[in-house]
Scaffold this motif. Structure first.
Motif, PDB file in Angstrom:
ATOM      1  N   LYS A 105      93.181  -8.892 -12.422  1.00 16.09           N
ATOM      2  CA  LYS A 105      92.003  -9.729 -12.202  1.00 16.09           C
ATOM      3  C   LYS A 105      90.940  -8.950 -11.446  1.00 16.09           C
ATOM      4  N   THR A 106      91.365  -8.147 -10.483  1.00 15.02           N
ATOM      5  CA  THR A 106      90.417  -7.346  -9.691  1.00 15.02           C
ATOM      6  C   THR A 106      89.708  -6.326 -10.576  1.00 15.02           C
ATOM      7  N   ILE A 107      90.454  -5.670 -11.458  1.00  8.80           N
ATOM      8  CA  ILE A 107      89.836  -4.694 -12.371  1.00  8.80           C
ATOM      9  C   ILE A 107      88.818  -5.376 -13.267  1.00  8.80           C
ATOM     10  N   ASN A 108      89.163  -6.543 -13.773  1.00 10.93           N
ATOM     11  CA  ASN A 108      88.212  -7.279 -14.623  1.00 10.93           C
ATOM     12  C   ASN A 108      86.938  -7.628 -13.853  1.00 10.93           C
ATOM     13  N   GLU A 109      87.093  -7.949 -12.564  1.00 12.36           N
ATOM     14  CA  GLU A 109      85.919  -8.223 -11.736  1.00 12.36           C
ATOM     15  C   GLU A 109      85.066  -6.970 -11.558  1.00 12.36           C
ATOM     16  N   HIS A 110      85.706  -5.822 -11.349  1.00 10.34           N
ATOM     17  CA  HIS A 110      84.964  -4.564 -11.225  1.00 10.34           C
ATOM     18  C   HIS A 110      84.167  -4.278 -12.492  1.00 10.34           C
ATOM     19  N   ILE A 111      84.793  -4.511 -13.641  1.00 10.56           N
ATOM     20  CA  ILE A 111      84.124  -4.269 -14.925  1.00 10.56           C
ATOM     21  C   ILE A 111      82.956  -5.229 -15.100  1.00 10.56           C
ATOM     22  N   LYS A 112      83.167  -6.479 -14.768  1.00 14.39           N
ATOM     23  CA  LYS A 112      82.122  -7.492 -14.923  1.00 14.39           C
ATOM     24  C   LYS A 112      80.912  -7.193 -14.044  1.00 14.39           C
ATOM     25  N   LYS A 113      81.170  -6.724 -12.822  1.00 20.69           N
ATOM     26  CA  LYS A 113      80.090  -6.505 -11.859  1.00 20.69           C
ATOM     27  C   LYS A 113      79.527  -5.076 -11.899  1.00 20.69           C
ATOM     28  N   ASN A 114      80.156  -4.195 -12.706  1.00 25.74           N
ATOM     29  CA  ASN A 114      79.755  -2.788 -12.716  1.00 25.74           C
ATOM     30  C   ASN A 114      79.814  -2.173 -11.320  1.00 25.74           C
ATOM     31  N   GLU A 115      80.863  -2.535 -10.604  1.00 28.49           N
ATOM     32  CA  GLU A 115      81.084  -1.989  -9.269  1.00 28.49           C
ATOM     33  C   GLU A 115      82.448  -1.315  -9.277  1.00 28.49           C
ATOM     34  N   SER A 165      74.584  12.750 -17.120  1.00 23.29           N
ATOM     35  CA  SER A 165      75.232  11.445 -17.029  1.00 23.29           C
ATOM     36  C   SER A 165      75.368  11.069 -15.571  1.00 23.29           C
ATOM     37  N   GLU A 166      75.600   9.798 -15.300  1.00 19.79           N
ATOM     38  CA  GLU A 166      75.748   9.341 -13.920  1.00 19.79           C
ATOM     39  C   GLU A 166      77.144   9.596 -13.375  1.00 19.79           C
ATOM     40  N   ARG A 167      78.131   9.708 -14.270  1.00 19.38           N
ATOM     41  CA  ARG A 167      79.514   9.767 -13.789  1.00 19.38           C
ATOM     42  C   ARG A 167      80.331  10.790 -14.564  1.00 19.38           C
ATOM     43  N   ARG A 168      81.304  11.351 -13.872  1.00 21.45           N
ATOM     44  CA  ARG A 168      82.346  12.169 -14.494  1.00 21.45           C
ATOM     45  C   ARG A 168      83.670  11.434 -14.314  1.00 21.45           C
ATOM     46  N   LEU A 169      84.419  11.310 -15.401  1.00 20.70           N
ATOM     47  CA  LEU A 169      85.679  10.568 -15.369  1.00 20.70           C
ATOM     48  C   LEU A 169      86.836  11.495 -15.729  1.00 20.70           C
ATOM     49  N   ILE A 170      87.886  11.459 -14.913  1.00 19.90           N
ATOM     50  CA  ILE A 170      89.095  12.242 -15.174  1.00 19.90           C
ATOM     51  C   ILE A 170      90.278  11.278 -15.283  1.00 19.90           C
ATOM     52  N   ILE A 171      91.005  11.350 -16.387  1.00 19.31           N
ATOM     53  CA  ILE A 171      92.170  10.497 -16.627  1.00 19.31           C
ATOM     54  C   ILE A 171      93.429  11.362 -16.562  1.00 19.31           C
ATOM     55  N   ILE A 172      94.353  10.982 -15.704  1.00 17.60           N
ATOM     56  CA  ILE A 172      95.586  11.756 -15.500  1.00 17.60           C
ATOM     57  C   ILE A 172      96.776  10.834 -15.749  1.00 17.60           C
ATOM     58  N   GLU A 173      97.635  11.200 -16.723  1.00 19.25           N
ATOM     59  CA  GLU A 173      98.739  10.324 -17.110  1.00 19.25           C
ATOM     60  C   GLU A 173     100.093  11.001 -16.939  1.00 19.25           C
ATOM     61  N   GLN A 221      87.849   3.147 -18.843  1.00 20.29           N
ATOM     62  CA  GLN A 221      87.145   4.298 -19.410  1.00 20.29           C
ATOM     63  C   GLN A 221      85.842   3.872 -20.070  1.00 20.29           C
ATOM     64  N   HIS A 222      85.909   2.839 -20.919  1.00 19.40           N
ATOM     65  CA  HIS A 222      84.709   2.406 -21.644  1.00 19.40           C
ATOM     66  C   HIS A 222      83.668   1.810 -20.714  1.00 19.40           C
ATOM     67  N   ALA A 223      84.114   1.248 -19.593  1.00 20.37           N
ATOM     68  CA  ALA A 223      83.162   0.660 -18.660  1.00 20.37           C
ATOM     69  C   ALA A 223      82.511   1.713 -17.767  1.00 20.37           C
ATOM     70  N   ILE A 224      83.301   2.668 -17.281  1.00 19.37           N
ATOM     71  CA  ILE A 224      82.770   3.691 -16.379  1.00 19.37           C
ATOM     72  C   ILE A 224      81.937   4.721 -17.133  1.00 19.37           C
ATOM     73  N   CYS A 225      82.410   5.134 -18.298  1.00 20.72           N
ATOM     74  CA  CYS A 225      81.668   6.077 -19.155  1.00 20.72           C
ATOM     75  C   CYS A 225      81.556   5.466 -20.551  1.00 20.72           C
ATOM     76  N   PRO A 226      80.586   4.593 -20.772  1.00 25.54           N
ATOM     77  CA  PRO A 226      80.491   3.857 -22.038  1.00 25.54           C
ATOM     78  C   PRO A 226      80.340   4.758 -23.262  1.00 25.54           C
ATOM     79  N   GLU A 227      79.679   5.884 -23.098  1.00 24.92           N
ATOM     80  CA  GLU A 227      79.461   6.759 -24.239  1.00 24.92           C
ATOM     81  C   GLU A 227      80.738   7.537 -24.558  1.00 24.92           C
ATOM     82  N   ALA A 228      80.863   7.927 -25.813  1.00 26.01           N
ATOM     83  CA  ALA A 228      81.960   8.833 -26.208  1.00 26.01           C
ATOM     84  C   ALA A 228      81.563  10.222 -25.732  1.00 26.01           C
TER      85      ALA A 228
END
Length: 329
Positions: free
Chosen positions: A2-12, A71-79, A35-42
């Motif tokens: 729920k918290t993540i969904n709130e972050h996405i909704k508010k762009n925070e 771009s405004e942001r750099r995103l790194i995904i580590i799995e 990923q799509h919310a923080i860096c919407p572009e491919a």
């Protein structure tokens, strides 16, 4: 969640996210949402991915210190790095110095909550545990997926889907996609439609596969497995059905030992009465101890696949090979 969904909704956004826990479907779903919310572009220039053991913390740190490109942001995904269970060489200290333009998403099946990196992400970012949903939650989720396709599903059909696929949301999603294709042009999904499309052939072939395993006929057992894969049955569903079949054999074996009649066996093992004879015939190939060992091996392979130790198709194949290559008594 729920918290993540709130972050996405508010762009925070938090700069660090950890998605962990047993349910892989939810881990990957929320990874993609973030990923799509923080860096919407491919944006291949500003989105980087690392996966598996042996990831270089130096390489990740150097990349994290680099400003984004137009771009405004750099995103790194580590799995599945293992960092949250086994620790790192001080990466958590370097994270404190990353620029505000850098965001990290960690996706891990296992964590140690005493781990320093876990504590840092929990305090400075957000850690979300993806637990296996309860049956009631899964039934609501099934109904929601159907609604998204403009369909309604009967309660009995939804319950049947759940019984056939355990609690794996990945398997449920794949079965739902088959049901949606089968019911194109229909707005109601009935129990009959679900029974017609959901892996009847796979269930039947489990009998034949266990017979082949009991007879140590490795070639036939693997042929049946590859036939199911060719029919686009997911390896994890095949593993689920195999595990369930072994579990039923264990129950039947014990009930036969207790001299339970066929009606009682059907009732207590939860199987159709007309299949009791076939199960009773099949248990002659296996000792109770061997069935128990096979069940434990199935559970170990499932855990290994979920933790990324090996790929699902190969893991199940190795399991079947091992079962059919040695004595079952």
């Amino acid at each position: 969640m729920k918290t993540i969904n709130e972050h996405i909704k508010k762009n925070e956004w938090k700069h660090f996210y950890l998605l962990y826990g047993e349910e892989a479907y939810l881990r990957h779903q929320y990874r993609d949402k973030l990923q799509h919310a923080i860096c919407p572009e491919a944006d291949d220039m500003n989105i980087s991915r690392f996966e598996g053991k042996g990831i270089s913390t130096v390489e990740v740190s150097d990349l994290a210190d680099t400003l984004p490109f137009f771009s405004e942001r750099r995103l790194i995904i580590i799995e599945e790095s293992g960092w949250f269970k086994h620790g790192t060489d001080g990466f958590e200290e370097r994270m404190k110095q990353f620029p505000d333009t850098t965001y990290l998403i960690f996706v891990e099946s296992e964590v140690d909550k005493r781990n320093r990196l876990f504590k840092l992400v929990k305090d400075a970012g957000y850690a979300a545990e993806m637990k296996l949903p309860k049956d009631k939650e899964l039934l609501s989720w099934i109904a929601l997926q159907c609604k998204g396709e403009g369909k309604q599903i009967s309660a009995s059909a939804a319950q049947y889907l759940l019984e056939q696929n355990g609690v794996s949301m990945y398997l449920l999603q794949m079965e739902l996609e088959k049901v949606f294709s089968y019911t194109i042009g229909q707005d109601q999904i009935t129990l009959e439609a679900v029974r017609e499309i959901c892996s009847t052939q796979a269930e039947n072939q489990m009998f034949d596969m266990l017979d082949a395993i009991g007879n140590q006929d490795r070639e036939k057992a693997l042929t049946l497995y590859h036939d199911l894969l060719a029919l686009r049955e997911p390896a994890m569903r095949i593993l689920f059905l195999l595990t369930r079949q072994i579990n039923i054999l264990l129950q039947v074996s014990e009930l036969v030992r207790l001299n339970t009649d066929s009606t009682g066996i059907a009732s207590r093992a939860g199987i159709p009465p007309f299949t009791v004879g076939k199960y009773k015939s099949q248990i002659r190939h296996f000792s109770y101890e061997r069935l128990l060992g096979m069940l434990e091996e199935c559970q170990e392979v499932e855990a290994g696949i979920k933790r990324g130790r090996y790929q699902d198709i190969i893991g199940v194949e190795l399991l079947i090979t091992g079962f059919s290559a040695r004595s079952t008594k």
